[in-house]
Design a protein around this motif. Structure first.
Motif, PDB file in Angstrom:
ATOM      1  N   LEU A   1       0.827  -1.196   0.000  1.00  0.00           N
ATOM      2  CA  LEU A   1       0.000   0.000   0.000  1.00  0.00           C
ATOM      3  C   LEU A   1       0.862   1.245   0.000  1.00  0.00           C
ATOM      4  O   LEU A   1       1.980   1.252   0.559  1.00  0.00           O
ATOM      5  N   ASN A   2       0.319   2.306  -0.624  1.00  0.00           N
ATOM      6  CA  ASN A   2       0.907   3.646  -0.558  1.00  0.00           C
ATOM      7  C   ASN A   2       2.342   3.719  -1.127  1.00  0.00           C
ATOM      8  O   ASN A   2       3.202   4.438  -0.604  1.00  0.00           O
ATOM      9  N   MET A   3       2.567   2.960  -2.199  1.00  0.00           N
ATOM     10  CA  MET A   3       3.879   3.047  -2.878  1.00  0.00           C
ATOM     11  C   MET A   3       3.904   4.358  -3.664  1.00  0.00           C
ATOM     12  O   MET A   3       2.968   4.666  -4.410  1.00  0.00           O
ATOM     13  N   PRO A   4       4.983   5.168  -3.520  1.00  0.00           N
ATOM     14  CA  PRO A   4       5.072   6.443  -4.247  1.00  0.00           C
ATOM     15  C   PRO A   4       5.061   6.219  -5.765  1.00  0.00           C
ATOM     16  O   PRO A   4       5.471   5.173  -6.281  1.00  0.00           O
ATOM     17  N   GLU A   5       4.564   7.236  -6.451  1.00  0.00           N
ATOM     18  CA  GLU A   5       4.471   7.160  -7.902  1.00  0.00           C
ATOM     19  C   GLU A   5       5.864   7.002  -8.506  1.00  0.00           C
ATOM     20  O   GLU A   5       6.835   7.629  -8.074  1.00  0.00           O
ATOM     21  N   GLY A   6       5.959   6.115  -9.481  1.00  0.00           N
ATOM     22  CA  GLY A   6       7.240   5.879 -10.163  1.00  0.00           C
ATOM     23  C   GLY A   6       7.988   4.700  -9.597  1.00  0.00           C
ATOM     24  O   GLY A   6       9.063   4.353 -10.078  1.00  0.00           O
ATOM     25  N   TYR A   7       7.442   4.074  -8.561  1.00  0.00           N
ATOM     26  CA  TYR A   7       8.107   2.923  -7.953  1.00  0.00           C
ATOM     27  C   TYR A   7       7.130   1.758  -7.910  1.00  0.00           C
ATOM     28  O   TYR A   7       5.899   1.923  -7.896  1.00  0.00           O
ATOM     29  N   GLU A   8       7.680   0.607  -7.857  1.00  0.00           N
ATOM     30  CA  GLU A   8       6.904  -0.606  -7.628  1.00  0.00           C
ATOM     31  C   GLU A   8       7.669  -1.482  -6.671  1.00  0.00           C
ATOM     32  O   GLU A   8       8.872  -1.317  -6.472  1.00  0.00           O
ATOM     33  N   GLY A   9       6.948  -2.425  -6.075  1.00  0.00           N
ATOM     34  CA  GLY A   9       7.599  -3.265  -5.086  1.00  0.00           C
ATOM     35  C   GLY A   9       7.141  -4.695  -5.180  1.00  0.00           C
ATOM     36  O   GLY A   9       6.104  -5.025  -5.771  1.00  0.00           O
ATOM     37  N   GLU A  10       7.926  -5.547  -4.511  1.00  0.00           N
ATOM     38  CA  GLU A  10       7.591  -6.966  -4.466  1.00  0.00           C
ATOM     39  C   GLU A  10       8.017  -7.502  -3.115  1.00  0.00           C
ATOM     40  O   GLU A  10       9.087  -7.172  -2.609  1.00  0.00           O
ATOM     41  N   VAL A  11       7.170  -8.341  -2.552  1.00  0.00           N
ATOM     42  CA  VAL A  11       7.479  -8.985  -1.279  1.00  0.00           C
ATOM     43  C   VAL A  11       7.957 -10.395  -1.556  1.00  0.00           C
ATOM     44  O   VAL A  11       7.315 -11.149  -2.311  1.00  0.00           O
ATOM     45  N   SER A  12       9.089 -10.717  -0.975  1.00  0.00           N
ATOM     46  CA  SER A  12       9.619 -12.074  -1.169  1.00  0.00           C
ATOM     47  C   SER A  12       9.611 -12.818   0.168  1.00  0.00           C
ATOM     48  O   SER A  12       9.863 -12.241   1.224  1.00  0.00           O
ATOM     49  N   THR A  13       9.236 -14.069   0.097  1.00  0.00           N
ATOM     50  CA  THR A  13       9.256 -14.941   1.276  1.00  0.00           C
ATOM     51  C   THR A  13       9.982 -16.207   0.901  1.00  0.00           C
ATOM     52  O   THR A  13      10.208 -16.509  -0.291  1.00  0.00           O
ATOM     53  N   PHE A  14      10.367 -16.984   1.899  1.00  0.00           N
ATOM     54  CA  PHE A  14      11.082 -18.223   1.623  1.00  0.00           C
ATOM     55  C   PHE A  14      10.169 -19.258   0.989  1.00  0.00           C
ATOM     56  O   PHE A  14      10.613 -20.101   0.228  1.00  0.00           O
ATOM     57  N   GLU A  15       8.894 -19.184   1.357  1.00  0.00           N
ATOM     58  CA  GLU A  15       7.920 -20.125   0.836  1.00  0.00           C
ATOM     59  C   GLU A  15       6.726 -19.360   0.286  1.00  0.00           C
ATOM     60  O   GLU A  15       6.495 -18.200   0.647  1.00  0.00           O
ATOM     61  N   ASN A  16       5.950 -20.026  -0.586  1.00  0.00           N
ATOM     62  CA  ASN A  16       4.736 -19.390  -1.091  1.00  0.00           C
ATOM     63  C   ASN A  16       3.676 -19.241   0.004  1.00  0.00           C
ATOM     64  O   ASN A  16       2.799 -18.387  -0.090  1.00  0.00           O
ATOM     65  N   GLU A  17       3.717 -20.078   0.999  1.00  0.00           N
ATOM     66  CA  GLU A  17       2.825 -20.000   2.159  1.00  0.00           C
ATOM     67  C   GLU A  17       3.668 -19.964   3.426  1.00  0.00           C
ATOM     68  O   GLU A  17       4.745 -20.594   3.475  1.00  0.00           O
ATOM     69  N   PHE A  18       3.225 -19.258   4.397  1.00  0.00           N
ATOM     70  CA  PHE A  18       3.981 -19.178   5.663  1.00  0.00           C
ATOM     71  C   PHE A  18       2.999 -19.152   6.841  1.00  0.00           C
ATOM     72  O   PHE A  18       1.871 -18.678   6.713  1.00  0.00           O
ATOM     73  N   PRO A  19       3.426 -19.675   7.994  1.00  0.00           N
ATOM     74  CA  PRO A  19       2.536 -19.748   9.163  1.00  0.00           C
ATOM     75  C   PRO A  19       2.598 -18.457   9.992  1.00  0.00           C
ATOM     76  O   PRO A  19       3.627 -17.777  10.038  1.00  0.00           O
ATOM     77  N   ILE A  20       1.460 -18.171  10.591  1.00  0.00           N
ATOM     78  CA  ILE A  20       1.431 -17.126  11.629  1.00  0.00           C
ATOM     79  C   ILE A  20       0.663 -17.691  12.841  1.00  0.00           C
ATOM     80  O   ILE A  20      -0.178 -18.587  12.693  1.00  0.00           O
ATOM     81  N   GLN A  21       1.006 -17.194  13.999  1.00  0.00           N
ATOM     82  CA  GLN A  21       0.294 -17.602  15.217  1.00  0.00           C
ATOM     83  C   GLN A  21      -0.292 -16.348  15.878  1.00  0.00           C
ATOM     84  O   GLN A  21       0.444 -15.398  16.168  1.00  0.00           O
ATOM     85  N   VAL A  22      -1.601 -16.376  16.048  1.00  0.00           N
ATOM     86  CA  VAL A  22      -2.273 -15.214  16.657  1.00  0.00           C
ATOM     87  C   VAL A  22      -2.658 -15.561  18.094  1.00  0.00           C
ATOM     88  O   VAL A  22      -2.916 -16.726  18.434  1.00  0.00           O
ATOM     89  N   ILE A  23      -2.707 -14.528  18.930  1.00  0.00           N
ATOM     90  CA  ILE A  23      -3.090 -14.724  20.335  1.00  0.00           C
ATOM     91  C   ILE A  23      -4.135 -13.676  20.724  1.00  0.00           C
ATOM     92  O   ILE A  23      -4.168 -12.575  20.172  1.00  0.00           O
ATOM     93  N   GLY A  24      -4.979 -14.067  21.632  1.00  0.00           N
ATOM     94  CA  GLY A  24      -6.022 -13.167  22.112  1.00  0.00           C
ATOM     95  C   GLY A  24      -7.032 -13.944  22.936  1.00  0.00           C
ATOM     96  O   GLY A  24      -6.831 -15.132  23.241  1.00  0.00           O
ATOM     97  N   LEU A  25      -8.117 -13.298  23.311  1.00  0.00           N
ATOM     98  CA  LEU A  25      -9.171 -13.971  24.052  1.00  0.00           C
ATOM     99  C   LEU A  25      -9.892 -14.947  23.136  1.00  0.00           C
ATOM    100  O   LEU A  25      -9.994 -14.734  21.927  1.00  0.00           O
ATOM    101  N   SER A  26     -10.381 -16.022  23.717  1.00  0.00           N
ATOM    102  CA  SER A  26     -10.951 -17.099  22.916  1.00  0.00           C
ATOM    103  C   SER A  26     -12.055 -16.615  21.991  1.00  0.00           C
ATOM    104  O   SER A  26     -12.137 -17.036  20.829  1.00  0.00           O
ATOM    105  N   ALA A  27     -12.925 -15.745  22.473  1.00  0.00           N
ATOM    106  CA  ALA A  27     -14.042 -15.276  21.650  1.00  0.00           C
ATOM    107  C   ALA A  27     -13.545 -14.541  20.424  1.00  0.00           C
ATOM    108  O   ALA A  27     -14.118 -14.670  19.328  1.00  0.00           O
ATOM    109  N   ASP A  28     -12.469 -13.781  20.589  1.00  0.00           N
ATOM    110  CA  ASP A  28     -11.936 -13.015  19.460  1.00  0.00           C
ATOM    111  C   ASP A  28     -11.160 -13.911  18.493  1.00  0.00           C
ATOM    112  O   ASP A  28     -11.324 -13.824  17.267  1.00  0.00           O
ATOM    113  N   VAL A  29     -10.309 -14.766  19.053  1.00  0.00           N
ATOM    114  CA  VAL A  29      -9.476 -15.617  18.210  1.00  0.00           C
ATOM    115  C   VAL A  29     -10.324 -16.608  17.420  1.00  0.00           C
ATOM    116  O   VAL A  29     -10.097 -16.840  16.222  1.00  0.00           O
ATOM    117  N   ASN A  30     -11.306 -17.180  18.085  1.00  0.00           N
ATOM    118  CA  ASN A  30     -12.129 -18.193  17.421  1.00  0.00           C
ATOM    119  C   ASN A  30     -13.070 -17.592  16.377  1.00  0.00           C
ATOM    120  O   ASN A  30     -13.686 -18.321  15.599  1.00  0.00           O
TER     121      ASN A  30
END
Length: 425
Positions: free
Chosen positions: A338-367
């Motif tokens: 988001l919000n890349m200045p005009e005249g530039y472009e970007g690319e995000v590189s990761t080691f894998e095409n899919e990656f894990p994340i772990q979220v934490i919070g109260l059960s009602a919110d997380v579930n």
């Protein structure tokens, strides 16, 4: 000479007697004796201090200070001039007998020496004599009835708060309280009135004041009439629970609302009763905080609780829960820049095409999270504001990835990706 003086003595005496009898006959024929009856003649008690000076009081029994009937006998010419107001009945305390009676003396205040007789249906006043007792009582003010809807009775005060009562010991010793009462039915504004003081025994039976002396018999009473308003209780919480725990944001109380009372001008700007966070500190806690708060301590000025049966104590619970963790897999294709200045472009590189994340919070919110809807973003404007990227230029940057998670849900560990920025060709 002597014979001349005594010779007709018998005749002379007889002449005198005849003349007297003749006068009486003439008098009775022209002004005969007759009688008249007068009802309800009050008896005047004289020298009462003969009793009261000894620290005693007296009570007249059987209404013997009123003579039901007095009969006056006198010549008609006298009777015709006498009315009830001329009949005088007197009882002198100095004539008190051992039976506690006083003889009644009857007379008239005119032509008394011309009366043949004056008699009453009773001849004495009966008394009950006791030691005198005096007490001072706090004057209690109450009210009866119900004020208008949306109002309540506030303070009920008297302009004098003590009454002194004196009388026979047998009566005074029974007095338990002195009270005035004001009828408030239908009122919606303050009341000021003068009411009679009444005396009661321990069983709330009124004691007649007939033979008692009060230093005041009436008193001015002021009754405050207050508007009422029901408002919710609003609690603030301070502190942070122990690691691995969070406050749910829910604070419950019993009751959940209270009725406030005050002048209408004060209540109109009050929408809730706010309890400051200093009353609810959850720092370091691993379970719900359950406590009792007296909300009466947090009332605004000139406002009071509107339910007189409610003592102000409220049971409060601040809910605390352990946080939970949940794993999700995010595709590289769901990461946007988001919000890349005009005249530039970007690319995000990761080691894998899919990656894990772990979220934490109260059960009602997380579930509540749908993993298919998780999106990652790299916000150039945010990175610049945070100083992670000072100037946008070609190159590689390791930047944190943000996700569209619910407000109270976070990442257990931040996810970093490599951002490649280049100029557009």
């Amino acid at each position: 000479m002597k014979n001349k003086l005594t010779g007709n003595l018998v005749l002379k005496i007889g002449s005198v007697l005849f003349a007297a009898i003749l006068w009486l006959l003439v008098t009775n024929i022209n002004d005969p004796a007759t009688s008249s009856k007068f009802s309800n003649i009050p008896v005047v008690i004289q020298n009462a201090d003969a009793i009261t000076s000894q620290g005693k009081v007296y009570e007249i029994l059987d209404e013997t200070d009123i003579i039901d009937s007095v009969t006056v006998v006198a010549p008609r010419s006298i009777i015709d001039t006498i009315s009830k107001e001329n009949v005088v009945a007197v009882a002198d305390m100095n004539d008190l007998t051992s039976l506690n009676t006083i003889s009644i003396r009857l007379s008239t205040n005119k032509y008394n020496d011309r009366l043949d007789s004056i008699t009453g249906n009773i001849d004495s006043v009966k008394l009950n004599i006791e030691d005198k007792q005096s007490i001072s009582l706090a004057l209690r003010a109450t009210y009866t009835g119900s004020v208008g809807d949306g109002y309540m009775v506030g303070d009920v005060t008297t302009e004098q708060n003590l009454v002194r009562v004196s009388g026979a010991e047998s009566i005074v010793s029974r007095i338990n309280k002195a009270e005035v009462s004001v009828a408030v039915t239908g009122f919606t504004s303050d009341i000021g009135t003068v009411e009679e003081i009444k005396l009661y025994d321990a069983n709330d039976v009124e004691i007649p004041k007939t033979n008692l002396t009060l230093n005041i018999s009436t008193v001015r009473v002021n009754v405050e009439i207050l508007a009422t308003k029901e408002v919710p209780l609003n609690f603030s919480v301070m502190g942070t629970p122990a690691d691995g725990y969070r406050a749910t944001g829910v604070v419950s109380s019993t009751p959940a609302s209270v009725v406030l009372a005050g002048k209408g001008s004060m209540l109109k700007n009050i929408s809730s009763l706010d309890i400051p966070d200093t009353s609810l500190d959850i720092a370091g806690l691993t379970e719900n905080l359950v406590t009792t708060i007296n909300v009466g301590e947090y009332l605004p000025g000139n406002v009071e609780l509107g339910d007189k049966k409610f003592d102000g104590n409220v049971a409060v619970t601040v809910y605390i829960e352990p946080v939970i963790a949940r794993n999700f897999i995010v595709s590289k294709d769901y990461i946007s820049i988001l919000n890349m200045p005009e005249g530039y472009e970007g690319e995000v590189s990761t080691f894998e095409n899919e990656f894990p994340i772990q979220v934490i919070g109260l059960s009602a919110d997380v579930n509540s999270i749908n993993g298919d809807e998780i999106r990652g973003t790299v916000d150039i404007a945010d990175l610049r504001e945070r100083g992670i990227i000072e100037e946008v230029e070609e190159g590689y940057w390791d930047v944190p990835l943000s996700f569209n998670l619910p407000e109270n849900v976070g990442l257990r560990e931040n996810v970093t990706v490599r951002l490649n920025i280049r100029e557009k060709e």
